[in-house]
Design a protein around this motif. Structure first.
Motif, PDB file in Angstrom:
ATOM      1  N   HIS A 284       0.842  -1.196   0.000  1.00  0.00           N
ATOM      2  CA  HIS A 284       0.000   0.000   0.000  1.00  0.00           C
ATOM      3  C   HIS A 284       0.877   1.246   0.000  1.00  0.00           C
ATOM      4  O   HIS A 284       2.034   1.212   0.390  1.00  0.00           O
ATOM      5  N   TYR A 285       0.294   2.341  -0.471  1.00  0.00           N
ATOM      6  CA  TYR A 285       1.044   3.582  -0.603  1.00  0.00           C
ATOM      7  C   TYR A 285       0.418   4.647   0.284  1.00  0.00           C
ATOM      8  O   TYR A 285      -0.799   4.847   0.275  1.00  0.00           O
ATOM      9  N   VAL A 286       1.259   5.312   1.043  1.00  0.00           N
ATOM     10  CA  VAL A 286       0.821   6.413   1.886  1.00  0.00           C
ATOM     11  C   VAL A 286       1.492   7.665   1.339  1.00  0.00           C
ATOM     12  O   VAL A 286       2.717   7.726   1.242  1.00  0.00           O
ATOM     13  N   SER A 287       0.696   8.638   0.935  1.00  0.00           N
ATOM     14  CA  SER A 287       1.265   9.774   0.207  1.00  0.00           C
ATOM     15  C   SER A 287       1.815  10.835   1.151  1.00  0.00           C
ATOM     16  O   SER A 287       1.691  10.750   2.370  1.00  0.00           O
ATOM     17  N   GLU A 288       2.402  11.835   0.530  1.00  0.00           N
ATOM     18  CA  GLU A 288       2.975  12.976   1.241  1.00  0.00           C
ATOM     19  C   GLU A 288       1.926  13.681   2.103  1.00  0.00           C
ATOM     20  O   GLU A 288       2.194  14.119   3.210  1.00  0.00           O
ATOM     21  N   ALA A 290      -0.739  12.417   3.430  1.00  0.00           N
ATOM     22  CA  ALA A 290      -1.527  11.518   4.270  1.00  0.00           C
ATOM     23  C   ALA A 290      -1.106  11.582   5.728  1.00  0.00           C
ATOM     24  O   ALA A 290       0.008  11.980   6.068  1.00  0.00           O
TER      25      ALA A 290
ATOM     26  N   LYS B 293       4.986   9.131   5.543  1.00  0.00           N
ATOM     27  CA  LYS B 293       4.756  10.008   4.387  1.00  0.00           C
ATOM     28  C   LYS B 293       5.409   9.400   3.151  1.00  0.00           C
ATOM     29  O   LYS B 293       6.537   8.900   3.226  1.00  0.00           O
ATOM     30  N   ASN B 294       4.732   9.513   2.045  1.00  0.00           N
ATOM     31  CA  ASN B 294       5.288   9.130   0.745  1.00  0.00           C
ATOM     32  C   ASN B 294       6.067   7.820   0.807  1.00  0.00           C
ATOM     33  O   ASN B 294       7.249   7.770   0.484  1.00  0.00           O
ATOM     34  N   SER B 295       5.411   6.776   1.226  1.00  0.00           N
ATOM     35  CA  SER B 295       6.109   5.497   1.368  1.00  0.00           C
ATOM     36  C   SER B 295       5.234   4.351   0.894  1.00  0.00           C
ATOM     37  O   SER B 295       4.016   4.447   0.875  1.00  0.00           O
ATOM     38  N   LEU B 296       5.908   3.267   0.516  1.00  0.00           N
ATOM     39  CA  LEU B 296       5.230   2.023   0.171  1.00  0.00           C
ATOM     40  C   LEU B 296       5.419   1.077   1.344  1.00  0.00           C
ATOM     41  O   LEU B 296       6.541   0.868   1.802  1.00  0.00           O
ATOM     42  N   VAL B 297       4.328   0.512   1.802  1.00  0.00           N
ATOM     43  CA  VAL B 297       4.402  -0.349   2.977  1.00  0.00           C
ATOM     44  C   VAL B 297       3.702  -1.666   2.680  1.00  0.00           C
ATOM     45  O   VAL B 297       2.555  -1.679   2.249  1.00  0.00           O
TER      46      VAL B 297
END
Lengths: 409, 374
Positions: A284-288, A290, B293-297
């Motif tokens: 999953h991707y968490v954006s700037e 978020a 922030k701005n990461s793939l998890v």
């Protein structure tokens, strides 16, 4: 080939108390915990306990469940000898019957069980979330020399009247059983998990089937009959997390139990993994922009807004500026830009429009039928909620009965 | 869908400049993108194009590759007919089990090639990570009547000092390859081979035998380059994102590119999913103190600290007060309290004890070897 034990998993429940979530699927197929379905729990328990022959009894909307189970490969239940089998009701030369009760479902499938000539059968229901080693329960059953063993869990006394309560003696033998007693004599609630000696159970089911007045139910008929006949019956005390997720409230609470510093239900447990049909999706991707705090987020999800105290399932999308609080966002659901979702369950592949408000206060003059949901807002599967929609707290919205945008005041 | 071809992937590529990342594994088994291995991409590409029979030539350090692929179940390649065939080196009278080059490697599995009934072969390396639809490439191969069709992508980064296998194609206006350059000091073309090609099985067998009888062993240098004029070799352009695993810096840059949504759209196109071995991990858990922030998890992570511009593989633990910036943390690594990581690649199972600080640079990311404790 002979098996020591065969598992029969009752997955027929319509789960009407889960409202629109089960309008197209049986209760055990309802998503849970970011990437699971409820049925993953009993199935994984079986596999982890070393029980490899499982019959899944379905009759309500079995398509989702059938295709989910497939050959059972995701649970290592694709076996040459044993494995997982979906058992719907069927017709015979002279007869065609739906499953009239839990015991009847097993009775109609006695030939399935008989082909393994088992010593024992384990009966499970498909709507509970828990981790349990059934092998230890079987040991207990054998040590006690019981004809039937029922797993029990201590519940708070003030809640005992909502459960089927087992009265036991000091040696954990069951002396009586009361369904939802007004004045409980014990706080040991039945978990709906039974081990029977197969031959004994078969005989009782046969007698029960011949009785036209019977409801063919384990709790109402089989267990009381065995008690009346002074069969040796034991109560297996279970300690640990167990929750019936048969209502919107309990489904929501059980999901919330996965959160927190030390979650009440910790699934991050290598010794007792819960297996599932894993989605084929990227991390999953968490954006700037978020903010994700105290949450569970599964693979394939994209979070661009704020997520707090929530469970975000695989492939879900939380748009920029959106705020999701105390909520459960099911697989593939989209929460639009700057939308707000508060204490809600958003169904599979549902779209919540931009700037929509889900779970806002009930405005003067608005009537909300929240019999099923309490203060939880429930958006069903495949709903398209328009931009700027306003859904007050406790409302149920489903695809067949789309939400009417509230008139501007 | 492609119904008359089989896949053949060779994985014995040189990996020196990937340093510690390939210490205990082949390039094909290098973890990438939070939950994948390099091999997942080309293998999934083949499966998504309808190919049901894939041979995988392994050479050195292939145990982690075998563990990853198993019987090919996750790729729907565990079949009674066809399926996934792992082809490790073996010793025979004429085969020392050590390959001098790709010709040796492919020739060593000539039994497999002969046995597979399909007319065409899609031959690929494992170094290029891409999500390509092979169906149009096959259609082009058939409609042009080419002998060989090579997949290429534009690669403008001309790095003369690099000596990785770098095959450049010089094409005429019809898309025919008129000339090729291998590891040119100053390449004349931006069109770089992705190391995926289609030809008939019969041609492959012929080329292998011919090269072998002349004592030649490199399929690129000794076969393709020489045959440029005599065979009709066509290029097929791939427009999407391609990551080539050649050096630690390249690995780092290509991984970081995944934080760009357009790159993810290319590589993780839901119409052509990338399959991998599943681990049945729980969804990632963010604590009250997490800031990401701005990461793939990936699944199975438990995050209590700060993570920015980073990629966390499955089952990574980030303790409170830890700061992970511009870093790649592979499966099962543990980052302790108040650790600072910047431009760091932690391999699988690495443990960083509380309070440690590690800082690398874009041009020199620090790699911590598998299972090390810092």
């Amino acid at each position: 080939m002979k098996k020591r034990i065969v598992v029969m998993l009752l997955a027929g429940g319509q789960g009407s108390r889960l409202g629109v979530l089960t309008s197209h699927m049986a209760k055990p197929a309802v998503p849970f915990g970011g990437k699971y379905r409820i049925i993953d729990f009993p199935l994984s328990n079986c596999v982890n306990s070393g029980f490899d022959t499982v019959g899944v009894l379905t009759q309500y909307r079995p398509l989702a469940l059938n295709s989910y189970l497939g050959t059972g490969q995701h649970w290592d239940l694709d076996r040459n000898n044993g494995g997982v089998f979906v058992l719907p009701p069927y017709m015979t030369e002279g007869d065609a019957r739906w499953y009239s009760g839990t015991a009847n479902a097993i009775w109609q499938n006695r030939e399935f069980v008989d082909q393994y000539d088992p010593d024992y059968v384990l009966i499970l229901s498909g709507d509970h979330i828990y981790k349990m080693d059934y092998a230890r329960m079987l040991d207990f059953h054998r040590r006690k020399g019981a004809a039937a063993t029922i797993a029990v869990i201590s519940v708070p006394w003030e809640e005992a009247h909502r459960f089927g309560i087992m009265n036991t003696d000091v040696n954990a033998f069951i002396t009586g059983f009361e369904e939802k007693p007004k004045e409980p004599k014990s706080n040991l609630a039945s978990m709906g998990i039974y081990i029977f000696d197969w031959k004994k159970l078969r005989a009782y089911m046969e007698a029960d089937d011949a009785d036209p007045a019977s409801e063919n139910d384990f709790g109402k008929n089989i267990i009381p009959a065995m008690l009346n006949n002074k069969e040796v019956m034991a109560a297996y005390p279970f300690e640990g997390y167990w929750r019936d997720v048969g209502t919107i409230q309990s489904l929501w609470e059980a999901n919330m139990d996965l959160l927190g510093q030390k979650p009440v239900l910790d699934l991050n447990d290598d010794s007792w993994r819960i297996y599932t049909r894993n989605p084929v999706m990227a991390p999953h991707y968490v954006s700037e922009s978020a903010k994700v705090v105290n949450a569970l987020v599964a693979e394939g999800a994209v979070v661009e807004g704020t997520v707090e105290n929530s469970v975000i399932f695989c492939g879900a999308h939380v748009g920029k500026g959106a705020v999701v609080k105390d909520s459960i966002i099911f697989p593939g659901a989209v929460v639009g830009k700057s939308a707000s979702v508060d204490k809600a369950i958003v169904g599979e592949n549902t779209q919540v429009g931009d700037f929509a408000i889900v779970g806002g206060p009930v405005r003067p003059g608005e009537k909300v039928n929240n019999k099923l949901t309490g203060d939880i807002t429930l958006i069903g599967n495949d709903v398209v909620l328009p931009n700027c929609a306003y859904v007050p707290k406790g409302t149920v919205v489903n695809a067949e009965n789309p939400h009417q945008p509230a008139k501007e005041a | 869908m492609i119904d008359n071809a089989f896949g053949l992937i060779y994985t014995g590529e040189q990996s020196g400049r990937l340093k510690d990342l390939t210490l205990s594994r082949s390039v094909a088994a290098v973890p990438f993108g939070g939950r994948y291995r390099a091999i997942d991409f080309i293998l999934s590409d083949m499966v998504n194009a309808g190919i049901t029979s894939v041979g995988l030539i392994t050479e050195k350090n292939y145990s982690s590759l075998m563990d990853h692929l198993g019987a090919g179940k996750e790729w729907d390649l565990h079949r009674k007919r066809d399926g996934l065939f792992l082809l490790p080196p073996f010793l025979t009278n004429e085969n020392a089990g050590v390959f001098r080059g790709t010709v040796d490697a492919i020739r060593s599995v000539s039994d497999f090639i002969r046995r597979t009934p399909n007319e065409y072969v899609i031959l690929a390396g494992s170094r290029a990570i891409l999500n390509v639809d092979l169906v149009p490439m096959m259609e082009q191969h058939l409609s042009t009547g080419a002998d060989i069709t090579i997949l290429y992508a534009e690669d403008g980064t001309l790095q003369p000092e690099e000596h990785s296998p770098d095959l450049r194609l010089i094409l005429d206006e019809t898309g025919r390859v008129t000339e090729m350059e291998l590891d040119a000091y100053r390449p004349r073309s931006v069109n770089r081979s992705c190391d995926v090609m289609i030809m008939t099985k019969a041609l492959l067998e012929y080329l292998l035998e011919e090269a072998y009888t002349h004592g030649e062993y490199d399929f690129h240098r000794d076969v393709l380059l020489k045959k440029c004029q005599t065979l009709m070799i066509m290029g097929h352009k791939y427009e999407g994102f391609v990551a080539r695993l050649e050096s630690v810096e390249g690995y780092f840059a290509n991984s970081m590119a995944l934080l760009n949504p357009d790159v993810r759209k290319d590589l993780f196109d839901p119409r052509h999913p990338i399959y991998t071995k599943v681990k049945d991990e729980v969804a990632a858990r963010y604590s009250v103190s997490a800031v990401v922030k701005n990461s793939l998890v990936a699944d199975g992570c438990v995050i209590e600290g700060d993570v920015e511009n980073s990629i966390l593989f499955r089952g990574v633990t980030v303790k409170p007060g830890a700061h992970i910036i511009n870093s790649i943390v592979m499966q099962g690594a543990e980052v302790g309290e108040n650790v600072l990581l910047d431009h760091v690649i932690l391999d699988k199972g690495v443990k960083i004890l509380p309070g440690r600080t590690l800082q690398g640079y874009d041009s020199f990311p620090i790699v911590i070897r598998k299972n090390q404790t810092v």
